[in-house]
Motif scaffolding. Structure first.
Motif, short mmCIF file in Angstrom:
data_model
loop_
_atom_site.label_atom_id
_atom_site.label_comp_id
_atom_site.label_asym_id
_atom_site.label_seq_id
_atom_site.Cartn_x
_atom_site.Cartn_y
_atom_site.Cartn_z
N CYS A 33 0.83 -1.20 0.00
CA CYS A 33 0.00 0.00 0.00
C CYS A 33 0.87 1.25 0.00
CB CYS A 33 -0.91 0.00 1.22
SG CYS A 33 -1.98 1.46 1.30
N ASP A 34 0.66 2.12 -0.98
CA ASP A 34 1.54 3.29 -1.09
C ASP A 34 1.21 4.40 -0.09
OD1 ASP A 34 -0.68 4.63 -2.11
OD2 ASP A 34 0.19 4.98 -4.10
N VAL A 35 0.30 4.11 0.85
CA VAL A 35 0.06 5.07 1.93
C VAL A 35 1.33 5.33 2.73
CG1 VAL A 35 -0.60 3.39 3.71
CG2 VAL A 35 -1.56 5.70 3.79
N VAL A 36 2.28 4.39 2.69
CA VAL A 36 3.52 4.58 3.43
C VAL A 36 4.30 5.80 2.93
CG1 VAL A 36 3.75 2.18 4.14
CG2 VAL A 36 4.69 2.91 1.93
N ALA A 60 9.65 8.26 -7.11
CA ALA A 60 10.47 9.43 -6.76
C ALA A 60 10.57 9.64 -5.25
CB ALA A 60 9.89 10.68 -7.42
N ALA A 61 9.60 9.17 -4.50
CA ALA A 61 9.58 9.41 -3.06
C ALA A 61 10.43 8.41 -2.29
CB ALA A 61 8.14 9.34 -2.54
N CYS A 62 10.95 7.37 -2.94
CA CYS A 62 11.65 6.29 -2.22
C CYS A 62 13.09 6.67 -1.92
CB CYS A 62 11.62 5.02 -3.07
SG CYS A 62 12.52 3.64 -2.32
N PRO A 63 13.46 6.78 -0.63
CA PRO A 63 14.81 7.22 -0.27
C PRO A 63 15.92 6.29 -0.75
CG PRO A 63 13.32 7.48 1.59
CD PRO A 63 12.59 6.69 0.55
N ARG A 64 15.72 4.98 -0.63
CA ARG A 64 16.79 4.06 -1.06
C ARG A 64 16.98 4.11 -2.56
NH1 ARG A 64 18.07 -1.63 -2.03
NH2 ARG A 64 19.98 -2.16 -0.88
N SER A 65 15.89 4.23 -3.30
CA SER A 65 16.00 4.34 -4.75
C SER A 65 16.76 5.60 -5.14
CB SER A 65 14.61 4.33 -5.40
OG SER A 65 13.94 3.13 -5.11
N ASP A 75 12.98 -1.80 -1.66
CA ASP A 75 12.77 -0.41 -2.08
C ASP A 75 11.77 -0.39 -3.23
OD1 ASP A 75 14.22 -0.81 -4.57
OD2 ASP A 75 16.07 -0.66 -3.40
N PHE A 76 11.44 0.80 -3.66
CA PHE A 76 10.45 0.97 -4.72
C PHE A 76 11.12 1.33 -6.04
CE2 PHE A 76 8.11 1.10 -0.85
CZ PHE A 76 6.84 0.63 -1.15
N SER A 77 12.22 0.62 -6.31
CA SER A 77 12.86 0.76 -7.61
C SER A 77 12.16 -0.15 -8.60
CB SER A 77 14.35 0.40 -7.50
OG SER A 77 14.49 -0.92 -7.03
N ARG A 78 12.35 0.15 -9.88
CA ARG A 78 11.68 -0.62 -10.93
C ARG A 78 12.69 -1.04 -11.98
NH1 ARG A 78 6.83 3.81 -10.79
NH2 ARG A 78 5.86 3.04 -8.88
N HIS A 132 -7.10 11.18 -3.26
CA HIS A 132 -7.40 11.39 -4.67
C HIS A 132 -7.05 10.18 -5.53
CE1 HIS A 132 -3.14 12.49 -4.21
NE2 HIS A 132 -3.00 12.13 -5.47
N SER A 133 -6.13 9.35 -5.04
CA SER A 133 -5.73 8.17 -5.82
C SER A 133 -6.26 6.87 -5.23
CB SER A 133 -4.20 8.09 -5.91
OG SER A 133 -3.63 7.89 -4.62
N GLY A 134 -6.80 6.94 -4.03
CA GLY A 134 -7.34 5.75 -3.39
C GLY A 134 -6.30 4.88 -2.72
N TYR A 135 -5.09 5.40 -2.53
CA TYR A 135 -4.02 4.65 -1.86
C TYR A 135 -3.86 3.23 -2.43
CZ TYR A 135 -4.26 8.41 1.62
OH TYR A 135 -4.26 9.63 2.24
N PRO A 136 -3.51 3.11 -3.70
CA PRO A 136 -3.35 1.77 -4.29
C PRO A 136 -2.04 1.12 -3.86
CG PRO A 136 -2.67 3.43 -5.86
CD PRO A 136 -3.20 4.18 -4.66
N ASP A 137 -1.85 -0.12 -4.27
CA ASP A 137 -0.57 -0.80 -4.07
C ASP A 137 0.46 -0.25 -5.04
OD1 ASP A 137 -1.50 -2.36 -2.05
OD2 ASP A 137 -1.56 -4.23 -3.19
#
Length: 452
Positions: A50-53, A112-117, A102-105, A72-77
């Motif tokens: 959940c991207d609420v984090v 963009a919000a992921c510190p480790r990425s 991490d939230f790398s792809r 506005h986005s519904g807090y999706p995964d």
């Protein structure tokens, strides 16, 4: 241990559960325990989380000014990816396997919000420029004979420290808590966070630990894990550890100093050391430091991210307030340590223990590389004596709001970290300031309640 060896270990030991975690924008580790089957299924394509984090603060209160996610986005995964190279086992929790994520792809379009990425991207910049980046962070923190329940019951007042009195570098005080001290040193080492040193600092129940240096991303992993690991070990001794920058106005603050150097790609030569140059500082080191000093006022929230951070950054409190450097001087923002090549480095002394290691280390490296890319000259002379009085080249913003506004509008910050990260991060810092501004403090009540 590679992926196939990890899978074999899980099967051989019939391990059914795995813990993984990642750092949010505040450096708080968020994660889950998952079944072995789920772990194996997600190794290639990742896991939904959940991207609420990245849409709430450190108290789980949703931002009202965020754009990354929200109502506005519904807090999706969002897809989170486990980094199998971070495999560890938890020595204080039945050797449960543990991984960082991490939230790398895979296509490089990281969150963009992921510190480790963010740090991984900046580390690649350093590698592309031909450098091996070596880092380490050290921390000071206070320990209390409390529990989460007693903290709430006492309203965070009249807390009992681990030991009383001012006993910096004491041999005596740690002997009172030898089991805790040995567990810190030994269990952290077993968790692949080896310490270079552990000692008491001046203040009741305050410790300092220096983590052994490593490649920059691994160093940030260790620093981030260190804070939570210390808290978990403390729990097992009936203690609570705090990494607040300044928990008490009458006691010293807690630092998170960052040590750093650039080496040849094979790690055989320290590029910061040149015995033929003044103070044995290479031209590369001077450019790196020039970049750090130039960028510092533009990116201060990366090192000082909370309201409380700025209670530490005051004159005479063992934390810098000016844009300064010197050789082995603890009153300046940058401290050069280079009596021999093996240990030649610059110590960035601005970061507090409350910093997010991924962001503070990313800011250190990015600003240093900025100086090299732009060929900056270290035209600020070394401070002689008291760095608090050396204000001619600038002082640091005095609070989180001022620091955030400077970063928000800075083209330097955007060049270093990208528009997406700067926008998200400064929005979260503005939110933090607004939460503070809404509160009525004990100081206000005592000062104004009756007399005004």
């Amino acid at each position: 241990m590679d992926q196939s060896a990890i899978i074999a270990l899980l099967e051989e030991q019939d391990i059914q559960k795995i813990r993984y975690a990642f750092a949010d924008i505040d450096g708080v580790l968020r994660g889950k325990i998952i079944h072995r089957n789920k772990f194996l299924d997600g190794l290639t394509d990742g896991y939904g989380f959940c991207d609420v984090v990245f849409g709430w603060d450190c108290t789980d209160t949703p931002y009202d000014n965020g754009t990354v996610t929200g109502w506005h986005s519904g807090y999706p995964d969002a897809p989170v990816r486990i980094d199998v190279s971070t495999f560890r086992q938890l020595p204080w929790d039945d050797q449960m396997p543990f991984f960082l994520a991490d939230f790398s792809r895979s296509d490089g379009n990281d969150l963009a919000a992921c510190p480790r990425s963010l740090l991984k991207r900046i580390a690649r910049q350093g590698a592309d420029m031909g450098y091996h980046t070596e880092f380490a962070q050290e921390f000071e923190w206070f320990n209390f004979r409390e529990t989460p329940q007693t903290l709430q019951q006492k309203g965070f007042r009249q807390l009992e420290p681990l030991t009383p009195g001012m006993f910096g570098y004491s041999i005596l005080r740690p002997s009172l808590e030898s089991d805790f001290n040995h567990d810190l040193f030994d269990l952290l080492a077993q968790f692949d966070i080896p310490l270079e040193g552990l000692h008491t600092e001046t203040g009741p129940g305050v410790y300092e630990a220096a983590i052994m240096h490593d490649e920059v991303v691994r160093a940030a992993d260790k620093a981030t894990l260190f804070k939570t690991a210390v808290k978990e070990i403390a729990y097992r001794h009936g203690l609570v550890a705090t990494f607040m920058a300044k928990w008490n106005a009458d006691l010293p603050g807690c630092s998170g100093h960052i040590h750093q150097s650039l080496w040849t790609p094979d790690g055989t030569k320290n590029l910061f050391f040149d015995p033929a140059k003044p103070d044995r500082m290479s031209d590369l080191m001077r450019q790196y430091m020039a970049g750090q000093l130039h960028c510092l006022p533009h990116i201060l929230p990366m090192f000082a991210p909370t309201i409380n951070s700025y209670k530490r950054l005051v004159e005479g409190a063992w934390a810098p307030t000016t844009v300064t450097w010197s050789v082995d001087n603890r009153t300046t923002a940058l401290r050069v340590l280079n009596h021999k090549e093996a240990y030649a480095r610059v110590e960035h002394r601005v970061a507090g223990a409350d910093s997010n290691p991924y962001l503070a280390i990313a800011a250190s490296l990015a600003s240093g590389l900025y100086g090299i890319r732009h060929g900056l000259e270290l035209d600020i002379p070394a401070t002689v004596g008291n760095g608090y009085q050396d204000k001619q080249y600038g002082t640091l913003p005095a609070n989180l709001w001022e620091a955030t506004q400077a970063m928000k509008t800075s083209p330097v910050a955007t060049e270093l970290f990208g528009e997406g990260f700067v926008d998200h991060f400064t929005r979260t810092r503005e939110w933090e300031w607004r939460q503070y501004a809404r509160q009525v403090s004990d100081w206000e009540l005592k000062r104004y309640f009756e007399i005004i």
